[in-house]
Design an enzyme around this catalytic site. Structure first.
Site, short mmCIF file in Angstrom:
data_model
loop_
_atom_site.label_atom_id
_atom_site.label_comp_id
_atom_site.label_asym_id
_atom_site.label_seq_id
_atom_site.Cartn_x
_atom_site.Cartn_y
_atom_site.Cartn_z
N ASP A 6 15.79 -8.75 -36.44
CA ASP A 6 14.55 -8.44 -37.14
C ASP A 6 14.25 -9.52 -38.19
O ASP A 6 15.10 -9.83 -39.04
CB ASP A 6 14.67 -7.08 -37.82
N SER A 57 7.97 -0.91 -40.23
CA SER A 57 8.55 -1.54 -41.41
C SER A 57 8.74 -0.51 -42.52
O SER A 57 9.44 0.47 -42.34
CB SER A 57 7.70 -2.73 -41.84
N HIS A 81 9.18 -8.65 -35.95
CA HIS A 81 9.18 -7.54 -36.90
C HIS A 81 7.94 -6.70 -36.62
O HIS A 81 6.82 -7.17 -36.77
CB HIS A 81 9.15 -8.06 -38.35
#
Length: 398
Positions: free
Chosen positions: A276, A177, A344
């Site tokens: 995502d 991330s 994610h």
């Protein structure tokens, strides 16, 4: 040697290649190392606390190999949000857990992480609010914030070099991330610290953020990123985040979040979902673009999406594949794993990294795809078919 505590056991069945491996999974906890010498560099978390990392030593054939994993956790884009963040584990080591679970790509079990299990594995804790990229300070006489991500990165590297990183034979810089974005920003710089004959590569997990319009046709996320950069540039006389963006990229007029990839010289691997969850919820359908909540059910369960909503999601997937098209076609040393799961970050969780029921593309797990790429066993550029064709997905969307 860091202390390790085994707190639970579970029997799992794993498939690797054509053979079945039965392994007892150990939940590995690794103690925090505070970087005491960071003071000399004025490398502080948002609240002024010292930065930290967690190191689990490699062994055997992996004793001189290193895997560094940037922790993720979003960004703060104005003084108030950064002040709030400074009072949490996202902005201060004072609030962080002192022990961190190492799983997935950080696991030390050969059956759960067959290619990197015996490497030196490091998790870099995230506390600067800007993907380890800023170099500024805000002080108005009442409030004090340190935007020192670049210095935190440097302090941690300098702490690790004499612990063996400086003699690395193989190294992989990764992140999830916001940490995946940090992998883009620091990839080539990481290579510069290591021996010239070392095999150094980088991986971004869920860090390829599209510069796309949302459903109301606004560039909501672009505006957010611009605020992050502007905040850290205007907070002091330092140059801030911008100095860590590739000059060739920024001078070409490209958005650095999406378009940095062609300018990275070090071999790079992109691990991302085409759907995502973070990008779905914050780039494509941010709350500001859906005030009435027409997308609420779809956000929680893709099976509840209307035909029109699915078509919009497929358009977003197509935009991602288009943005990665040049890399896919022309990068001889790059790798990709783009699946169609609503997820994610998939490298740090054992069930998505490497397990009996892990997501697969062309019958290959994420761990196998990354390992094939890193060690040059075969070309590793995997792109999934469009939702809902993939029955191996772990749709972690809530």
């Amino acid at each position: 040697m860091n202390l390790i505590v085994v707190v639970s056991f579970s029997l799992i069945v794993l498939t690797y290649g054509s053979s079945f491996i039965y392994a007892e999974e150990e939940r590995l906890l690794v103690n925090m190392t505070v970087v005491r010498n960071a003071t000399a560099l004025e490398a502080y978390c948002l609240d002024g606390s010292l930065p930290a990392y967690h190191l689990h030593r490699g062994f055997g054939a992996g004793a001189r190999n290193w895997l560094l994993q940037f922790e993720g956790g979003g960004w703060c884009n104005d003084i108030n949000s950064c002040l709030g963040r400074a009072k949490t584990h996202r902005g201060s080591t004072r609030y962080m857990s002192k022990w961190e679970v190492f799983s997935g790509i950080l696991n030390n079990n050969v059956s759960l992480n067959p290619d990197f299990y015996n490497w030196n594995r490091v998790k870099l804790r995230y506390c600067d609010g800007a993907s380890f990229a800023g170099d500024a300070k805000f002080d108005n006489g009442t409030s004090l914030l340190y935007f020192r991500g670049q210095r935190i990165w440097q302090a941690i590297i300098l702490d690790l070099l004499p612990k063996g990183l400086g003699n690395a034979r193989k190294a992989l810089l990764s992140g999830c991330s916001a940490g995946g974005l940090a992998s883009f920003l620091h990839c080539d710089n990481f290579t510069s610290y290591l021996p010239s004959n070392a095999s150094v590569k980088c991986l971004s997990d869920a860090g390829f953020f599209l510069d796309a319009r949302d459903i109301s046709l606004n560039y909501t996320m672009r505006s957010f990123y611009e605020d992050v950069v502007s905040l850290q540039m205007l907070s002091s006389n330092f140059q801030g985040v911008e100095q860590n963006l590739d000059k060739n990229c920024t001078s070409s007029g490209h958005d650095p979040q999406e378009n940095a990839l062609p300018y990275i010289r070090t071999p790079f691997f992109i691990l991302n979902s085409a759907y995502d969850v973070y990008q779905f919820h914050h780039i494509l359908v941010p709350p500001s673009a859906d005030l009435v909540g027409h997308w609420n059910h779809c956000k929680l369960n893709p099976a509840a999406c209307s035909t029109d909503q699915i078509n919009i999601l497929q358009g977003f997937r197509n935009d991602m594949l288009t943005a990665l098209g040049y890399f896919f076609e022309n990068s001889g040393r790059g790798g990709m794993f783009i699946n169609s799961c609503f997820a994610h970050c998939q490298s740090e969780s054992q069930d998505t990294w490497f397990a009996a029921d892990s997501p697969r593309v062309h019958n290959k797990t994420i761990a196998e795809a990354v390992g094939d790429w890193y060690f040059g066993r075969r070309v590793s550029k995997e792109i999934d078919c469009a939702y809902p064709c993939d029955t191996t997905c772990h749709n972690i969307i809530g």
